[in-house]
Motif scaffolding. Structure first.
Motif, PDB file in Angstrom:
ATOM      1  N   ARG A  26       0.835  -1.215   0.000  1.00  0.00           N
ATOM      2  CA  ARG A  26       0.000   0.000   0.000  1.00  0.00           C
ATOM      3  C   ARG A  26       0.862   1.254   0.000  1.00  0.00           C
ATOM      4  N   ASP A  30       0.966   4.093  -3.083  1.00  0.00           N
ATOM      5  CA  ASP A  30       0.306   5.299  -2.583  1.00  0.00           C
ATOM      6  C   ASP A  30       0.145   6.352  -3.679  1.00  0.00           C
ATOM      7  N   PRO A  38      -6.875   3.362   2.032  1.00  0.00           N
ATOM      8  CA  PRO A  38      -5.601   2.947   2.652  1.00  0.00           C
ATOM      9  C   PRO A  38      -5.582   1.481   3.065  1.00  0.00           C
ATOM     10  N   PRO A  41      -5.272  -3.305   0.386  1.00  0.00           N
ATOM     11  CA  PRO A  41      -4.500  -4.563   0.305  1.00  0.00           C
ATOM     12  C   PRO A  41      -4.549  -5.390   1.597  1.00  0.00           C
ATOM     13  N   ALA A  69      -0.838   0.859   8.913  1.00  0.00           N
ATOM     14  CA  ALA A  69      -1.660   1.867   8.223  1.00  0.00           C
ATOM     15  C   ALA A  69      -1.736   3.154   9.029  1.00  0.00           C
TER      16      ALA A  69
END
Length: 326
Positions: A26, A30, A38, A41, A69
């Motif tokens: 991720r 981005d 976000p 995945p 995250a």
């Protein structure tokens, strides 16, 4: 999918790796995905971690993915708190469902394997039962034929046949009572001699297990020996006694039947059921039986194979029954 969930430490490591890879993917993506999705995945990673690592692996992936995250993609704030809570809730559901389904599949596979083993055991038991029934029928036919041939009258034939079949039945009952199908020699001797005057028998020997086929043959043999002893041997005289003793030697046992105190004996002029029984009762299993008519009484020497001793392959009941009925 593995047959069983890995140990907890391996599940945690597996989940952490999946979570870290999902965060890394991720972060790399981005520039393409922006900050709108976000956690995209994370869900495939949660699914794989829960399937392969169970609840522990899925939980580890959820913790690592959620923390990654929050650190690298979407910091926690009043505006993003609802998004984070939604991810943790949805992620926990994914882990619970995937891990539960994986456990169900594993249990189903295990049940199928056990069912296959049970079916194989059942086929073996049915084959063994058919084998033993065939043996028993051969022996019963031989007993009836030989007893009727040598009897002086139908009444005598009925008495002799019933006595011999009862001895065989007692042996079969003993085998059924022993779940392993390998009764102890002492129980076989005691059961076979139960109808006679046990006070006049000296029975002694160490524990020794024999096969079902040997037990059935020995029960018939001991019954025949005791019957002859009542008619002509040690049990025909008030002071007569019989010693039945054995010792374990290697993979087998040596048993001696010694009669003393009976009337003088002479070898029989013709070969009867007992003589034929001596020829075949132990031979198919690798043992042997010998009988001598000494001036002091009958002496028998038996070499008895153990239940687990290697025995030559024999067609079901053929040598035993054929020789008896010949």
């Amino acid at each position: 999918m593995p047959e069983r969930a890995p140990p907890p430490w391996r599940s945690i490591a597996l989940g952490a790796v999946f979570g870290g890879v999902a965060v890394g993917i991720r972060v790399v993506a981005d520039t393409l995905l922006g900050g709108n999705v976000p956690f995209l995945p994370m869900f495939p990673a949660l699914l794989l971690a829960a399937i392969l690592g169970g609840y522990v692996g899925g939980s580890a992936c959820l913790v690592v993915g959620g923390a990654g995250a929050a650190l690298f993609l979407l910091p926690v704030s009043a505006d993003t708190l609802a998004v984070h809570l939604g991810f943790w809730t949805a992620g926990a559901l994914v882990v619970a469902v995937a891990a539960g389904m994986a456990d169900s599949v594993r249990k189903l596979r295990l049940s199928e394997a056990r069912l296959g083993e049970a079916q194989a055991q059942l086929r073996t038991l049915v084959g063994e039962l058919a084998h033993r029934n065939r043996n028993a029928l051969f022996v019963i036919m031989a007993i009836v034929r030989q007893s009727a041939r040598n009897a002086a009258s139908p009444a005598e034939a009925e008495t002799v046949i019933n006595a011999r079949l009862e001895a065989l039945l007692r042996a079969q009952d003993l085998v059924v009572q022993d779940e392993g199908g390998a009764p102890d020699l002492h129980r076989v001797v005691a059961l076979a001699l139960a109808p006679f005057d046990r006070e006049r028998f000296d029975i002694a020997g160490p524990p020794f297990r024999i096969s079902a086929e040997v037990a059935a043959g020995l029960a018939l043999l001991f019954h025949e020996l005791a019957t002859n002893a009542v008619k002509y041997g040690a049990l025909a005289a008030p002071q007569g006694r019989i010693a039945v003793r054995w010792s374990v030697e290697g993979d087998g046992a040596r048993l001696d039947w010694v009669e003393r105190g009976g009337p003088p004996l002479t070898p029989p002029s013709r070969q009867g059921f007992g003589a034929r029984l001596f020829e075949v009762v132990l031979r198919p299993q690798g043992g042997k039986a010998e009988r001598r008519f000494e001036p002091e009484g009958v002496v028998c020497e038996l070499s008895i194979p153990a239940a687990d001793a290697d025995a030559p392959a024999v067609a079901p009941g053929t040598p035993y029954a054929t020789t008896l009925s010949g």
